[in-house]
Design a protein around this motif. Structure first.
Motif, short mmCIF file in Angstrom:
data_model
loop_
_atom_site.label_atom_id
_atom_site.label_comp_id
_atom_site.label_asym_id
_atom_site.label_seq_id
_atom_site.Cartn_x
_atom_site.Cartn_y
_atom_site.Cartn_z
N LEU A 105 0.83 -1.21 0.00
CA LEU A 105 0.00 0.00 0.00
C LEU A 105 0.86 1.26 0.00
N GLN A 121 -1.37 -0.66 -8.77
CA GLN A 121 -2.76 -0.82 -8.31
C GLN A 121 -3.41 -2.05 -8.93
N VAL A 125 -4.87 -4.99 -6.59
CA VAL A 125 -6.29 -5.32 -6.54
C VAL A 125 -6.57 -6.66 -7.23
N LEU A 129 -4.29 -8.82 -3.45
CA LEU A 129 -5.34 -8.71 -2.44
C LEU A 129 -6.23 -9.96 -2.33
N MET A 162 -7.27 -2.23 7.06
CA MET A 162 -8.32 -2.21 6.04
C MET A 162 -8.87 -0.81 5.82
N TRP A 164 -7.20 1.55 4.95
CA TRP A 164 -6.52 2.05 3.76
C TRP A 164 -7.14 1.46 2.48
N VAL A 165 -7.73 0.27 2.63
CA VAL A 165 -8.16 -0.48 1.44
C VAL A 165 -9.62 -0.19 1.10
#
Ligand SMILES: N[C@@H](CCC(=O)N[C@@H](CS)C(=O)NCC(=O)O)C(=O)O
Length: 204
Positions: A105, A121, A125, A129, A162, A164-165
């Protein structure tokens, strides 16, 4: 006499928020001292800190630094570190594993080049992740605790990261019922629910 706690950090969540959440969960009083980045206050303090970095936790006159050392200390002090050595190690394993996601991140957020950022990214993703959350889903029990049957700092650390996500994808935990339960258990804990409402609105 109970020790006096003073947490010193910048006016962001950053590396201090896990400790703030732990203090909140335990309803333990502490001073939440915040500086602006680059402020004179910080410039004055920096040479008088153990490693020239914040966060710092002053426990009476003892200065501790290193964010995870501080958080682990507060977890132990407040009974949130696990009840047995194996529970403590399991909680540590969950927390240390989160560092892999945090590094990804940070790299993504700090990347200045648009093309490279988009590439990072996409990898995060699309590939990292789902695999990461898949592992953590299996590690979280159906009751929504990573360790035993009650809240530990592992659950709180997962919730914190989380943060941040979920702004990137609010539905990210859609297919992960155990992890969704972890999030619910943490945010409904009385002290944490109160902190989430009253905490200063700052940058991550
Ligand atoms: N490994 C350390 C890293 C601490 C760190 O990088 N702190 C930064 C803020 S996040 C800092 O103190 N920056 C100001 C400075 O170095 O003067 C930890 O986890 O506490």
């Amino acid at each position: 006499m109970a020790p006096k706690y003073r947490l010193v950090y910048f006016n962001v969540r950053g590396r201090a928020e896990l400790t703030r959440l732990l203090f909140a969960a335990a309803d333990l009083e502490y001073q939440d001292q915040r500086f602006e980045f680059g402020s004179d206050q910080w410039k004055e303090l920096k040479p008088n800190t153990p490693m020239g970095q914040a966060p710092l936790l002053y426990v009476d006159d003892v200065a501790l630094c290193q964010s995870m050392t501080i958080a682990r200390y507060v977890a132990r002090t407040t009974g949130l570190a696990g009840r047995t050595p194996i529970e403590e190690a399991t909680a540590d394993m969950i927390v240390d594993g989160l560092d892999d996601m945090q590094r990804k991140l940070v790299a993504m957020f700090n990347e200045k080049g648009d093309e490279k950022k988009a590439e990072l990214q996409k990898e995060f993703v699309g590939s990292f992740l789902p695999q990461f959350l898949g592992n953590y889903e299996k590690l979280a029990g159906a009751e929504g605790f990573f360790v035993g049957d009650s809240l530990t700092w592992a659950d709180i650390a997962f919730f914190n990261l989380m943060g941040w996500v979920t702004p990137m994808d609010p539905a990210v935990l859609g297919g992960f019922p155990n992890l969704s339960k972890v999030m619910d258990n943490v945010q409904s804990q009385r002290g944490i629910a109160r902190w989430l409402k009253e905490r200063p609105q700052t940058k991550m």
